[in-house]
Design a protein around this motif. Structure first.
Motif, PDB file in Angstrom:
ATOM      1  N   ILE A   1     -60.512 -71.280 -54.618  1.00 31.88           N
ATOM      2  CA  ILE A   1     -59.310 -70.485 -54.910  1.00 31.88           C
ATOM      3  C   ILE A   1     -59.206 -69.320 -53.925  1.00 31.88           C
ATOM      4  N   TYR A   2     -60.331 -68.699 -53.629  1.00 31.45           N
ATOM      5  CA  TYR A   2     -60.344 -67.623 -52.627  1.00 31.45           C
ATOM      6  C   TYR A   2     -59.839 -68.153 -51.290  1.00 31.45           C
ATOM      7  N   ALA A   3     -60.325 -69.334 -50.888  1.00 31.31           N
ATOM      8  CA  ALA A   3     -59.898 -69.911 -49.613  1.00 31.31           C
ATOM      9  C   ALA A   3     -58.401 -70.187 -49.610  1.00 31.31           C
ATOM     10  N   LYS A   4     -57.891 -70.746 -50.696  1.00 27.00           N
ATOM     11  CA  LYS A   4     -56.461 -71.072 -50.773  1.00 27.00           C
ATOM     12  C   LYS A   4     -55.599 -69.825 -50.660  1.00 27.00           C
ATOM     13  N   GLU A   5     -56.102 -68.713 -51.191  1.00 29.05           N
ATOM     14  CA  GLU A   5     -55.334 -67.463 -51.189  1.00 29.05           C
ATOM     15  C   GLU A   5     -55.558 -66.638 -49.924  1.00 29.05           C
ATOM     16  N   ASN A   6     -56.474 -67.058 -49.051  1.00 23.68           N
ATOM     17  CA  ASN A   6     -56.795 -66.278 -47.848  1.00 23.68           C
ATOM     18  C   ASN A   6     -56.899 -67.175 -46.628  1.00 23.68           C
ATOM     19  N   LEU A   7     -55.949 -68.076 -46.449  1.00 22.95           N
ATOM     20  CA  LEU A   7     -56.008 -69.036 -45.356  1.00 22.95           C
ATOM     21  C   LEU A   7     -55.948 -68.374 -43.985  1.00 22.95           C
ATOM     22  N   ALA A   8     -55.388 -67.180 -43.915  1.00 28.00           N
ATOM     23  CA  ALA A   8     -55.312 -66.485 -42.628  1.00 28.00           C
ATOM     24  C   ALA A   8     -56.680 -65.975 -42.165  1.00 28.00           C
ATOM     25  N   ASN A   9     -57.647 -65.928 -43.071  1.00 32.47           N
ATOM     26  CA  ASN A   9     -58.999 -65.495 -42.711  1.00 32.47           C
ATOM     27  C   ASN A   9     -59.758 -66.617 -41.994  1.00 32.47           C
ATOM     28  N   PRO A  10     -60.829 -66.285 -41.289  1.00 33.46           N
ATOM     29  CA  PRO A  10     -61.641 -67.345 -40.652  1.00 33.46           C
ATOM     30  C   PRO A  10     -62.241 -68.317 -41.655  1.00 33.46           C
ATOM     31  N   LEU A  11     -62.582 -67.826 -42.863  1.00 34.89           N
ATOM     32  CA  LEU A  11     -63.146 -68.646 -43.931  1.00 34.89           C
ATOM     33  C   LEU A  11     -64.420 -69.370 -43.480  1.00 34.89           C
ATOM     34  N   SER A  12     -65.321 -68.594 -42.948  1.00 35.28           N
ATOM     35  CA  SER A  12     -66.635 -69.116 -42.574  1.00 35.28           C
ATOM     36  C   SER A  12     -67.448 -69.405 -43.831  1.00 35.28           C
ATOM     37  N   VAL A  13     -68.558 -70.097 -43.662  1.00 32.46           N
ATOM     38  CA  VAL A  13     -69.442 -70.366 -44.792  1.00 32.46           C
ATOM     39  C   VAL A  13     -69.938 -69.063 -45.401  1.00 32.46           C
ATOM     40  N   ASP A  14     -70.229 -68.074 -44.560  1.00 36.15           N
ATOM     41  CA  ASP A  14     -70.683 -66.781 -45.075  1.00 36.15           C
ATOM     42  C   ASP A  14     -69.626 -66.135 -45.967  1.00 36.15           C
ATOM     43  N   GLU A  15     -68.355 -66.200 -45.533  1.00 31.45           N
ATOM     44  CA  GLU A  15     -67.266 -65.593 -46.299  1.00 31.45           C
ATOM     45  C   GLU A  15     -67.070 -66.309 -47.632  1.00 31.45           C
ATOM     46  N   LEU A  16     -67.100 -67.636 -47.615  1.00 30.23           N
ATOM     47  CA  LEU A  16     -66.929 -68.409 -48.843  1.00 30.23           C
ATOM     48  C   LEU A  16     -68.123 -68.226 -49.770  1.00 30.23           C
ATOM     49  N   ALA A  17     -69.320 -68.158 -49.200  1.00 32.42           N
ATOM     50  CA  ALA A  17     -70.514 -67.948 -50.017  1.00 32.42           C
ATOM     51  C   ALA A  17     -70.460 -66.597 -50.722  1.00 32.42           C
ATOM     52  N   ALA A  18     -69.940 -65.593 -50.027  1.00 31.11           N
ATOM     53  CA  ALA A  18     -69.802 -64.278 -50.651  1.00 31.11           C
ATOM     54  C   ALA A  18     -68.824 -64.329 -51.824  1.00 31.11           C
ATOM     55  N   ALA A  19     -67.735 -65.102 -51.666  1.00 27.49           N
ATOM     56  CA  ALA A  19     -66.768 -65.239 -52.757  1.00 27.49           C
ATOM     57  C   ALA A  19     -67.391 -65.937 -53.956  1.00 27.49           C
ATOM     58  N   ALA A  20     -68.371 -66.811 -53.702  1.00 26.56           N
ATOM     59  CA  ALA A  20     -69.052 -67.540 -54.774  1.00 26.56           C
ATOM     60  C   ALA A  20     -70.291 -66.810 -55.286  1.00 26.56           C
ATOM     61  N   SER A  21     -70.603 -65.668 -54.676  1.00 29.26           N
ATOM     62  CA  SER A  21     -71.800 -64.894 -55.048  1.00 29.26           C
ATOM     63  C   SER A  21     -73.075 -65.714 -54.881  1.00 29.26           C
ATOM     64  N   LEU A  22     -73.150 -66.426 -53.746  1.00 30.52           N
ATOM     65  CA  LEU A  22     -74.317 -67.235 -53.418  1.00 30.52           C
ATOM     66  C   LEU A  22     -74.730 -66.958 -51.980  1.00 30.52           C
ATOM     67  N   SER A  23     -75.950 -67.319 -51.636  1.00 31.16           N
ATOM     68  CA  SER A  23     -76.352 -67.257 -50.235  1.00 31.16           C
ATOM     69  C   SER A  23     -75.656 -68.394 -49.491  1.00 31.16           C
TER      70      SER A  23
END
Length: 316
Positions: free
Chosen positions: A212-234
């Motif tokens: 959901i974070y990715a869908k709402e922030n498509l203009a971002n790079p959306l790296s694994v680090d960024e998505l992992a932070a949204a999921a509160s995981l390493s």
């Protein structure tokens, strides 16, 4: 005057009643009783919505011009009496509509056999599994196949009601009704539901939250680090969990979300491809083109041309 019959059953989804306002405001716009709405149920009297409130209903009786079946949060088996009434409607009613999981009752009555239909994306697979003769398309806001209309859930019922009004009284009346409802005039039936999220179908809240974070922030790079932070995981935990739950990498899923967003903008027809590529999060138009070819086998320009051809045929 056209009779609209709105069928509700126990635990109906209250959002479906919003369609009543569309027909009410159509009467106001037209300055006459163009529609008379009756709320009906198999067991007349008070019928309770899933949230607990109740509405007074009339019995299933004379067949209306247009029959609209409101869905429930979770589809239930269709009773023999309601199924028989729907079978009769298939012969006598001019139009029959199922909002959200209302499509399940229409399918149980055989009204969707061999037809294209939609429902809320969360129930689309169940509808297809239970009724294999139905051509379920989970990627549409609403679908019209002959006299049968089906819509996705929640606010999509308003889009369907506006389309019914437009068919009866023209686009200007439907636009005026939409303005009074303070909604967009109306979303086209072919607009996408959350189809990519449906296909990925993550099991955990953490992966779902990242998508959901990715869908709402498509203009971002959306790296694994960024998505992992949204999921509160390493990043390592996230990548492993994501692949386990969706069967693909985070990068591939993000590309699908970008393609879906670009496709909607292309269908809208108002934006140049360079702008669409930027808004969907592709670095440039060429990268968007390569992604479309990987996914669909043809570039986005072909989609735009085919849509213009379809519009030309409709206009002619």
């Amino acid at each position: 005057m056209q009779a609209i019959g709105l069928i509700v059953e126990d635990d109906f989804q209250v959002m479906g009643l919003a369609t009543l306002s569309a027909f009410e405001f159509a009467n106001a716009v037209l300055h006459r009783e163009a529609y008379r709405v009756t709320v009906m149920s198999e067991n007349p009297g008070l019928v309770r919505a899933s949230i607990g409130l109740a509405i007074e209903t009339a019995p299933l009786g004379d067949m209306p011009d247009t029959l609209v079946l409101i869905g429930q949060l979770r589809p239930r088996p269709t009773s023999a009496a309601l199924r028989d009434y729907l079978v009769r409607a298939g012969v006598e009613a001019r139009r029959i509509a199922g909002i959200c999981t209302g499509a399940f009752a229409l399918a149980a009555a055989g009204l969707l056999d061999g037809r294209a239909a939609t429902t809320h994306w969360g129930h689309a697979r169940t509808l297809q599994d239970r009724f294999p003769r139905v051509r379920v398309d989970a990627d549409k806001i609403f679908i019209v196949d002959g006299k049968i209309w089906t819509s996705a859930g929640m606010t999509a019922g308003i889009d369907l009601a506006l389309a019914l009004i437009e068919e009866d009284h023209g686009s200007e009346v439907a636009r005026n009704v939409a303005r009074r409802l303070v909604v967009y005039h109306r979303r086209p039936g072919g607009q996408s539901q959350f189809s990519t999220l449906l296909e990925l179908e993550p099991r955990s809240d953490r992966v779902r939250r990242a998508l959901i974070y990715a869908k709402e922030n498509l203009a971002n790079p959306l790296s694994v680090d960024e998505l992992a932070a949204a999921a509160s995981l390493s990043p390592r935990q996230f990548s492993r969990l994501f692949r386990d739950e969706t069967g693909q990498s985070p990068a591939k899923a993000v590309e699908q979300l970008r393609i879906e967003a670009a496709r909607i903008l292309i269908k809208d027809g108002r934006h140049p491809l360079d702008t669409i590529a930027r808004d969907a999060g592709f670095a440039d138009r060429n990268r968007m083109r390569r992604a479309f070819i990987r996914s669909y086998g043809h570039p986005p320009l072909s989609l735009r041309r085919s849509l213009r051809l379809i519009d030309g045929v409709r206009g002619g």
